[in-house]
Scaffold this active site. Structure first.
Site, PDB file in Angstrom:
ATOM      1  N   TYR A  62       0.832  -1.197   0.000  1.00 16.22           N
ATOM      2  CA  TYR A  62       0.000   0.000   0.000  1.00 16.22           C
ATOM      3  C   TYR A  62       0.869   1.251   0.000  1.00 16.22           C
ATOM      4  CZ  TYR A  62      -3.618  -3.339   1.496  1.00 16.22           C
ATOM      5  OH  TYR A  62      -4.480  -4.414   1.577  1.00 16.22           O
ATOM      6  N   HIS A 130      -0.027 -12.045   1.362  1.00 11.15           N
ATOM      7  CA  HIS A 130      -1.044 -11.243   0.676  1.00 11.15           C
ATOM      8  C   HIS A 130      -1.662 -11.978  -0.511  1.00 11.15           C
ATOM      9  CE1 HIS A 130      -1.947  -6.685  -0.101  1.00 11.15           C
ATOM     10  NE2 HIS A 130      -3.022  -7.424  -0.204  1.00 11.15           N
ATOM     11  N   PRO A 210     -15.724  -5.309   2.506  1.00 11.40           N
ATOM     12  CA  PRO A 210     -17.079  -5.757   2.842  1.00 11.40           C
ATOM     13  C   PRO A 210     -18.163  -4.826   2.317  1.00 11.40           C
ATOM     14  CG  PRO A 210     -16.064  -4.730   4.753  1.00 11.40           C
ATOM     15  CD  PRO A 210     -14.985  -4.846   3.703  1.00 11.40           C
ATOM     16  N   LEU A 211     -17.745  -3.632   1.866  1.00  7.66           N
ATOM     17  CA  LEU A 211     -18.685  -2.686   1.266  1.00  7.66           C
ATOM     18  C   LEU A 211     -18.504  -2.616  -0.253  1.00  7.66           C
ATOM     19  CD1 LEU A 211     -18.559   0.157   3.928  1.00  7.66           C
ATOM     20  CD2 LEU A 211     -20.410  -1.478   3.514  1.00  7.66           C
ATOM     21  N   GLY A 212     -17.890  -3.653  -0.825  1.00  8.04           N
ATOM     22  CA  GLY A 212     -17.729  -3.692  -2.282  1.00  8.04           C
ATOM     23  C   GLY A 212     -16.979  -2.491  -2.816  1.00  8.04           C
ATOM     24  N   ARG A 213     -15.909  -2.088  -2.098  1.00 10.53           N
ATOM     25  CA  ARG A 213     -15.112  -0.911  -2.454  1.00 10.53           C
ATOM     26  C   ARG A 213     -15.975   0.357  -2.535  1.00 10.53           C
ATOM     27  NH1 ARG A 213     -13.290  -5.355  -4.795  1.00 10.53           N
ATOM     28  NH2 ARG A 213     -11.093  -5.870  -4.479  1.00 10.53           N
ATOM     29  N   GLY A 214     -16.974   0.408  -1.678  1.00  7.61           N
ATOM     30  CA  GLY A 214     -17.826   1.585  -1.603  1.00  7.61           C
ATOM     31  C   GLY A 214     -19.121   1.467  -2.372  1.00  7.61           C
ATOM     32  N   PHE A 215     -19.225   0.484  -3.262  1.00  6.79           N
ATOM     33  CA  PHE A 215     -20.431   0.370  -4.087  1.00  6.79           C
ATOM     34  C   PHE A 215     -21.659   0.112  -3.213  1.00  6.79           C
ATOM     35  CE2 PHE A 215     -23.047   0.036  -7.600  1.00  6.79           C
ATOM     36  CZ  PHE A 215     -22.372   0.016  -8.799  1.00  6.79           C
ATOM     37  N   ALA A 219     -23.592   4.909  -2.888  1.00 11.87           N
ATOM     38  CA  ALA A 219     -23.113   6.237  -3.294  1.00 11.87           C
ATOM     39  C   ALA A 219     -23.096   6.431  -4.804  1.00 11.87           C
ATOM     40  CB  ALA A 219     -21.711   6.467  -2.741  1.00 11.87           C
TER      41      ALA A 219
END
Length: 339
Positions: A62, A130, A210-215, A219
């Site tokens: 990262y 990883h 767990p939020l689908g990269r924000g999807f 939003a």
């Protein structure tokens, strides 16, 4: 948030430390999701600890080490209060799109020293592989990691994106505390073999994205048009063109359930992941990533939301209807090696 409001804790692996039932993914504090704000990110770290979020997740990949360096002051100030997880294996170069993989024992020994130095600590609480390189026998890689445990440089071992048989093979060499894989209303391929193996072995499941990269926050209505320049999600199949519009329409039951609870779509999505613990009989500690205090507190509140059996049933079909793969290239994921 007062001490009385801190989240519940669970044991990490077998005989591991107790951590908050929700962790924090720190990747986006350094790169990938557009412009970063160091002051806001540091405030978010403070908010996390106040809320009982004690499992902090980073990786040497990262920001090519920048995220570990960013976390170092917080780690030094709160070393005994947090459980620190980092990862090795993804190899990056000056080419921003290049991702190599190395599980070689010599590389592992070099990587851990670099992470310890960047993090400013003498021990890593949870050290993950990883990604899996099938060209390197698992026994060799896990054997090298076991040596790090014996040397006191690492306390517990983790794997990311491995199949159930691979998890069992690794565990036979040395106990594995945690398996980190993508798991959400949009992504359930981990359930094919890895979840069952983790439950059998007492391995904690640590769902990333767990939020689908924000999807899944709701939003986006046309993600391909709404993402800012430099946001790596522009290259993700689920965020592109017709896929993005199809996937946005799948969130209607999520929104309906959220409205019934006076909650947000994100909280419903996180509650669904959290309740996988009961469904599959294992410990689950999702690590949603955020750079904002308000979002952190919203995410934490999801640990107190319980979905009914009818609501879970309404959400069940979503994953099978998602358009697009998780990554443009799925070759390094466990899904590519499932039989």
């Amino acid at each position: 948030m007062t001490t009385a409001d801190t989240i519940a804790t669970v044991e990490l692996g077998t005989d591991g430390p107790r951590v908050g039932v929700q962790g924090l993914g720190c990747m986006g504090m350094s790169e990938f999701y557009g412009d970063t704000d160091e002051r806001a990110a540091r405030d978010t770290l403070d908010a996390a600890l106040e809320a009982g979020v004690t499992l902090l997740d980073t990786a040497d990949a990262y920001g090519r080490g920048a995220n570990e360096e960013f976390l170092a002051p917080f780690v030094r100030a709160h070393r005994d209060e947090i459980t620190l997880a980092t990862k090795f294996a993804l190899v990056r170069t000056d080419d921003p799109h290049y991702r190599g993989i190395s599980n070689d024992p010599a590389y592992i020994r070099t990587a851990v020293e670099a992470s310890l130095r960047r993090l400013g600590t003498d021990v890593i609480d949870l050290y993950y592989m990883h990604r899996r390189d099938p060209a390197v026998p698992l026994a060799e890689s896990i054997g090298a990691l076991a040596e790090l445990v014996q040397q006191g440089k690492v306390k517990q071992l983790g794997l990311s994106e491995v199949t159930g048989p691979e998890l069992r093979e690794a565990y036979a060499v040395h106990p594995i505390a945690a398996l980190q894989s993508e798991w959400s209303l949009f992504s359930r391929d981990v359930e094919k073999s890895a979840v069952g193996a983790a439950a059998d072995l007492g391995v904690t499941l640590v769902p990333y994205s767990p939020l689908g990269r924000g999807f899944l926050t709701g939003a986006f209505t046309d993600a391909g048009e709404e993402l800012t320049e430099g946001d790596y999600r522009q290259r993700q199949p689920r965020f592109s063109g017709d896929n993005a519009r199809t996937n946005a329409a799948l969130l209607e039951p999520v929104r309906a359930i959220a409205a019934a609870h006076g909650a947000t779509a994100a909280q419903v999505a996180l509650a669904w992941v959290q309740q996988r613990a009961e469904v599959h009989g294992l410990t689950v500690v999702p690590i949603p990533g955020t750079r904002k205090r308000a979002r952190l507190l919203e995410n934490v509140a999801a640990t107190r939301l319980t979905l009914t059996s009818d609501e879970l049933a309404a959400l069940e079909p979503i994953a099978a209807r998602v358009a697009g793969d998780r990554y443009p290239d799925m070759s390094s994921t466990a899904a590519a090696r499932e039989e």
